[in-house]
Design a protein around this motif. Sequence first.
Motif: not given
Length: 196
Positions: A92-104, A121-132
């Motif tokens: 799951y790759i989301s623009a949510r910020e890591d501070r919302h990990r617990e509720v997520t 990842i706290g950003s709408h740019d999911k390309l780097a994460s999708a590649r990783k």
Amino acid sequence: MKSGKVLTIGIDIDGTVTSPSSIVPLMNECFGKNLRYEDCLEYNLANIYKITDEEFADWLDQYGERLYHEAPVHGNADQILRSWHQEHKLIYISAREDRHREVTLNWFSRYHIPYDEVDLIGSHDKLASARKWEVNLFLEDRLENALQLSEELEIPIFLFDTPYNQGVLPDFIHRVYTWEEVNHKVKQLFPQTASR
């Protein structure tokens, strides 16, 4: 049962695993509006609600926890994701910020939704994460993300139909309306997954 997973599937959370309309009632309540989900013709809800991007960011700071806690599951996403987890890696790759990990993670647990990784990842740019994570396909509701991922990675993207992502789609992007349809299309595009 074989140990290796067949596919690595990248999955957005908000508007994909959660119902895309879930933000509207809370924004209506907070901003004194009576808009319908069908009125949200662009992804940037600040424009729809006639507020600034800063006001929207402040609102999300204040109400994000409640929004993510209360969001309903999108259709039968939970059932299909449980069935997929037996043979696919779910990232799951989301623009949510890591501070919302617990509720997520609590939300995933409450609905018994399996995951291999949750990358906030706290950003709408999911390309780097999708590649990783080396995803083979991606599930998304934001048109700009779908276009970037399909163009850069040349992988199939399933775009959940919403009022805010209309338009002509390139070949790699498949507009879908239900999780059942996604499940069917995964088996069509990746025949090796249908032979279980």
